[in-house]
Design an enzyme around this catalytic site. Structure first.
Site, PDB file in Angstrom:
ATOM      1  N   ASP A   1      24.741  16.084  59.068  1.00  0.00           N
ATOM      2  CA  ASP A   1      24.507  17.418  58.521  1.00  0.00           C
ATOM      3  C   ASP A   1      25.514  18.358  59.191  1.00  0.00           C
ATOM      4  O   ASP A   1      25.542  18.449  60.428  1.00  0.00           O
ATOM      5  CB  ASP A   1      23.059  17.816  58.869  1.00  0.00           C
ATOM      6  CG  ASP A   1      22.658  19.132  58.238  1.00  0.00           C
ATOM      7  OD1 ASP A   1      23.521  20.018  58.092  1.00  0.00           O
ATOM      8  OD2 ASP A   1      21.465  19.275  57.911  1.00  0.00           O
ATOM      9  N   VAL A   2      26.306  19.063  58.404  1.00  0.00           N
ATOM     10  CA  VAL A   2      27.382  19.879  59.004  1.00  0.00           C
ATOM     11  C   VAL A   2      26.872  21.165  59.641  1.00  0.00           C
ATOM     12  O   VAL A   2      27.652  21.913  60.219  1.00  0.00           O
ATOM     13  CB  VAL A   2      28.505  20.227  57.992  1.00  0.00           C
ATOM     14  CG1 VAL A   2      29.182  18.977  57.499  1.00  0.00           C
ATOM     15  CG2 VAL A   2      27.993  21.055  56.837  1.00  0.00           C
TER      16      VAL A   2
ATOM     17  N   GLY B   1      29.780  13.980  47.644  1.00  0.00           N
ATOM     18  CA  GLY B   1      29.302  14.718  46.473  1.00  0.00           C
ATOM     19  C   GLY B   1      30.252  14.574  45.296  1.00  0.00           C
ATOM     20  O   GLY B   1      31.236  13.829  45.354  1.00  0.00           O
TER      21      GLY B   1
ATOM     22  N   ASP C   1      28.764  13.686  55.191  1.00  0.00           N
ATOM     23  CA  ASP C   1      27.751  14.074  54.202  1.00  0.00           C
ATOM     24  C   ASP C   1      26.372  13.743  54.772  1.00  0.00           C
ATOM     25  O   ASP C   1      26.213  12.725  55.441  1.00  0.00           O
ATOM     26  CB  ASP C   1      27.975  13.296  52.885  1.00  0.00           C
ATOM     27  CG  ASP C   1      27.491  14.062  51.670  1.00  0.00           C
ATOM     28  OD1 ASP C   1      26.281  14.328  51.598  1.00  0.00           O
ATOM     29  OD2 ASP C   1      28.316  14.402  50.797  1.00  0.00           O
TER      30      ASP C   1
ATOM     31  N   THR D   1      22.223  15.837  48.602  1.00  0.00           N
ATOM     32  CA  THR D   1      22.578  15.858  47.167  1.00  0.00           C
ATOM     33  C   THR D   1      23.776  14.954  46.896  1.00  0.00           C
ATOM     34  O   THR D   1      24.064  14.650  45.746  1.00  0.00           O
ATOM     35  CB  THR D   1      22.877  17.288  46.644  1.00  0.00           C
ATOM     36  OG1 THR D   1      23.934  17.854  47.422  1.00  0.00           O
ATOM     37  CG2 THR D   1      21.650  18.170  46.742  1.00  0.00           C
TER      38      THR D   1
ATOM     39  N   TYR E   1      22.310  30.771  47.311  1.00  0.00           N
ATOM     40  CA  TYR E   1      23.645  30.160  47.155  1.00  0.00           C
ATOM     41  C   TYR E   1      24.718  31.244  47.162  1.00  0.00           C
ATOM     42  O   TYR E   1      25.694  31.167  47.907  1.00  0.00           O
ATOM     43  CB  TYR E   1      23.687  29.374  45.845  1.00  0.00           C
ATOM     44  CG  TYR E   1      24.979  28.635  45.579  1.00  0.00           C
ATOM     45  CD1 TYR E   1      25.364  27.555  46.370  1.00  0.00           C
ATOM     46  CD2 TYR E   1      25.800  28.985  44.506  1.00  0.00           C
ATOM     47  CE1 TYR E   1      26.539  26.855  46.105  1.00  0.00           C
ATOM     48  CE2 TYR E   1      26.969  28.287  44.232  1.00  0.00           C
ATOM     49  CZ  TYR E   1      27.331  27.224  45.038  1.00  0.00           C
ATOM     50  OH  TYR E   1      28.486  26.531  44.767  1.00  0.00           O
TER      51      TYR E   1
END
Ligand code: UDP
Length: 319
Positions: A59-60, A13, A34, A38, A148
């Site tokens: 994907d974490v 990112g 990552d 995005t 968020y």
């Protein structure tokens, strides 16, 4: 002796890729993780030839396996623009909650230091100005930005729980608006929107009457603040940002002046829960880290404009 090893989630990112550069330059072996929803591989493609750089497409929020030792986990994975939260609300909540849990679990298992990328959004639409770290914020949990804001607030709580309960060595930075090369041209944030509109000759979309304020920090300054915080002993959240506050209309006008564009301002409706003011109080970072931003806005904008010109040229050629 072998090199220290760092895992950077969200490493492809905007901020993550600048951190990859910094850690490699400082002699680390870097594992960049990552899922590229995005993030963008072009942000790190210059690093693939470096034997100390490894990319894991993952994907974490899924179980993270890293073989061998790990000294530092930098958790930077998350959509980070209001448009992204609207398009990816569940992923935004998951990466801040489940992803933070996985990254903390990994740091605990490896005995690594854990560093959380938190945000000024923890303060919501703030009733205290400028924002100091001891302000608890004014967040609407069920508004569009709640996915968020609440995920990051949960991430901070989870980080402190791992610190207090498991003794994990943790750090938390609250990042204020940051700009620079490698922002996505179409991520919808003020700077990419204004720069690409100005370069295309489109009108600049200012939301509301443009009187809401933000304080913009150049990415190199931010990375230096993060670096110093990582190497400090401070466990409680620390603001890192540039206190140079301005209205969004002034910011749009600066972009117009810099690009020499003839575009006009196109006023659009203000998105729900858009914070009316935002400015970091960086007294703590100044005292504790001896840090303050150095790059003036005009200089930072010039460097960013160069990047946008290049990228938009590449996009035009590809068409
Ligand atoms: N903004 C704007 N036009 C745009 C994009 C953003 O006027 O095309 C405004 C937005 O409403 C907010 C400010 O610029 O008040 C900063 O928005 P951004 O999305 O960059 O980040 P935020 O600070 O809101 O997370």
């Amino acid at each position: 002796m072998s090199k220290p090893r760092v895992l950077i989630t969200g490493g492809a990112g905007f901020l993550g890729s600048h951190l990859c550069d910094r850690f490699l330059a400082d002699g680390y072996e870097v594992i960049c993780m990552d899922n590229l929803i995005t993030g963008d591989l072009r942000n790190v493609e210059h690093l693939f030839a470096d034997a100390d750089f490894h990319f894991h497409h993952q994907d974490v929020t899924e179980f993270i396996h890293i073989s061998g030792r790990l000294d530092v986990v930098m958790h930077f994975a998350s959509p980070a623009s209001p448009i992204d939260y609207l398009e990816l609300p569940i992923q935004t909540l998951k990466v801040g909650s489940l992803g933070t849990h996985k990254a903390l679990g990994l740091a605990h298992a490896k005995g690594a230091r854990f560093f959380l990328a938190s945000t000024s959004e923890c303060y919501g639409d703030p009733l205290v100005h400028p924002q100091r770290e001891d302000y608890w914020g004014n967040v609407n949990p069920v508004g569009p930005r709640g996915v968020y804001d609440e995920a990051k607030r949960f991430a901070e709580a989870m980080t402190m729980a791992y610190h207090r309960y498991h003794g994990v060595d943790t750090r938390i930075v609250r990042i204020f608006n940051t700009y620079g090369p490698r922002m996505r041209l179409n991520d919808g944030r003020a700077l990419p929107a204004f720069m690409s509109q100005a370069l295309r000759g489109d009108d600049l979309t200012v939301f509301g009457d443009g009187s809401q304020t933000r304080s913009f920090c150049y990415v190199d300054d931010l990375v230096e603040g993060i670096w110093r915080l990582l190497h400090s002993d401070e466990v409680m959240p620390t603001n890192v940002g540039n206190p140079n506050e301005m209205t969004i209309l002034q910011f749009a006008e600066k972009v117009l002046a810099l690009t020499g564009s003839k575009s006009k301002i196109d006023f659009r409706p203000l998105p729900q829960d858009d914070p009316k003011v935002r400015q970091p109080d960086i007294t703590k970072a100044r005292k504790l880290l001896g840090w303050e931003p150095k790059v003036p806005l005009e200089e930072g904008l010039r460097r960013t404009l160069e990047y946008f010109r290049e990228r938009m040229g590449a996009v035009a050629v590809a068409r």
